[in-house]
Design an enzyme around this catalytic site. Structure first.
Site: not given
Length: 452
Positions: A403, A408
């Protein structure tokens, strides 16, 4: 004699008044009872034989209404086998209680995506005698008519009937399991519970936390400007300072568990064998009604990690590895877990990242939010695989998730691990490293990619 007659008459009149009053009460009681019953629709119960007969028919859909943990594989509410009926989808009753101003819009979308539509025969099952009825009432109010209720304990009791669970479902734990672990002191084995978020002082932690839990600041495991993980030596000091050894049972959570997944991935990379994250985070604990603690708990350091780290060195990869993954397009994929706008270069997604776009050849795996149910629990593996299939991402390939700075992507990597996928990793530096590196070989793409 007259006085006795008078007394009798008075008693008779008094009795009639009481009966009249009681009669008035009894005339309203059925109405009240009927109103209460009206809150729950009378739904037909389906037998195991009927369910077996209709299980694979296109006009039937089987829906697990229990909490997400039961669907994943945990044996809850007295079931003999954990997991869900093979082929079932999920729509948990507790999703109907989530506090979200857009809840109804989101749930409507969920129903459509899962194929829970009025034209189908819908079997709703649970193990506590409550969840299926709750979802049935919700659907009935929307005009659904072909609804059936089933007790999954009957299915789970017959070993010949197919059930599915995730290979590593135990990596995502229910709040009830954590509560039991605290009560039985993990049967004497060492364990630690951590609330994970950014900052030396956590407002979330100070406002209430799981009893005995200790705060971890994500600065303890990563550092700028790239925000990669710290060196192995520094990470070992982090583990020791927090009382973590390779054989410590470690449970992580947060108000938003993204930071917890970040630390969980790093600890697995280091070599901690038993790591789990609370499915649904702190909200799952609060919603279950368990005790909350306000007082701060101090770290309890240890002197030895127990093994030479990193034990799972390939669980996190760096820039040279990411480039090799991109070169082997047939067998490996660099999976982008950022928003669509970040992927196509409309925005960098961060105030401190100037570059826009994506590593050339990487594929979009959807933003992290697409991997969560409305209550913050893990989305079903079937739906995750379907998302990947749309972008030619196969679970058979070597998958490395990235990410902006690793948070994430760490959550999605953890879910892939729960699903039992092999050859998976986190590209730690992500877009922050890729876009900032002076190496001109770091080719970048901008614009909408082709799925082919």
């Amino acid at each position: 004699m007259k006085s006795k007659n008078l007394a009798f008459i008075l008693i008779l009149l008094f009795s009639l008044l009481i009966l009249t009053a009681c009669g008035k009460n009894t005339s309203t009681e059925p109405e009240i009872a009927q109103e209460i019953e009206g809150e729950s629709q009378e739904i037909k119960r389906i037998s195991t034989e009927e369910l077996k007969t209709n299980l694979l028919k296109e006009d039937w859909i089987i829906v697990d209404t229990r909490i997400n943990d039961a669907f994943n594989g945990w044996k809850l509410d007295g079931v003999k086998r954990g997991g869900h009926i093979q082929g079932a989808t999920d729509f948990a009753a507790n999703w109907l209680k989530v506090e979200d101003k857009d809840r109804e819009t989101k749930l409507e979308k969920v129903l459509a995506e899962k194929g829970i539509i009025a034209e189908k025969n819908i079997v709703l099952y649970d193990a506590n005698g409550k969840d299926a009825q709750t979802v049935a009432d919700y659907l009935a109010k929307k005009g659904f008519e072909n609804l059936y209720i089933y007790d999954v304990k009957e299915w789970a009791a017959d070993d010949s009937l197919p059930m599915e669970s995730y290979e590593n479902y135990h990596m995502l734990v229910p709040a009830s399991w954590v509560n039991d672990l605290i009560k039985n002191n993990n049967n004497g084995a060492p364990y630690k519970i951590f609330e994970v978020s950014w900052g030396e002082v956590s407002e979330e932690y100070n406002s209430g936390h799981i009893p005995g839990s200790v705060h971890i600041n994500t600065d303890e495991v990563e550092e700028g400007p790239v925000w990669n993980r710290k060196s192995v030596e520094e990470l070992e000091k982090f583990a020791l300072n927090n009382g973590i050894t390779s054989d410590t049972t470690v449970i992580l959570y947060g108000g938003d568990s993204m930071a917890a997944f970040r630390v969980a991935v790093i600890l697995k990379y280091m070599g901690v064998e038993d790591i789990s994250v609370i499915n649904g985070g702190y909200n799952a604990w609060v919603d279950a009604g368990y005790e909350v603690e306000i007082k701060s708990n101090e770290k309890s350091p240890v002197t030895s990690f127990g093994v030479k780290a990193p034990v799972n060195a390939n669980y996190i990869v760096d820039l040279p590895d990411a480039k090799e993954i991109l070169l082997d397009k047939e067998n490996s994929v660099l999976v982008d877990i950022r928003s669509w706008d970040e992927h196509i270069g409309e925005t960098s997604g961060y105030s401190y990242i100037s570059g826009k776009g994506r590593p050339a050849g990487s594929l979009w795996g959807r933003d992290m939010e697409a991997y969560r149910n409305i209550d913050g629990t893990m989305r079903s593996a079937t739906e995750i695989l379907k998302m990947w299939q749309e972008w030619n991402i196969s679970p058979e390939q070597k998958l490395s998730f990235f990410c902006g700075t690793g948070w994430r992507a760490a959550e999605v990597l953890f879910y892939a691990d729960v699903m039992g996928l092999q050859n998976i990793s986190l590209y730690d530096g992500g877009w922050n490293e890729w876009s900032a590196d002076a190496d001109t070989e770091n080719s970048i793409e901008i614009g909408e990619p082709s799925k082919k």
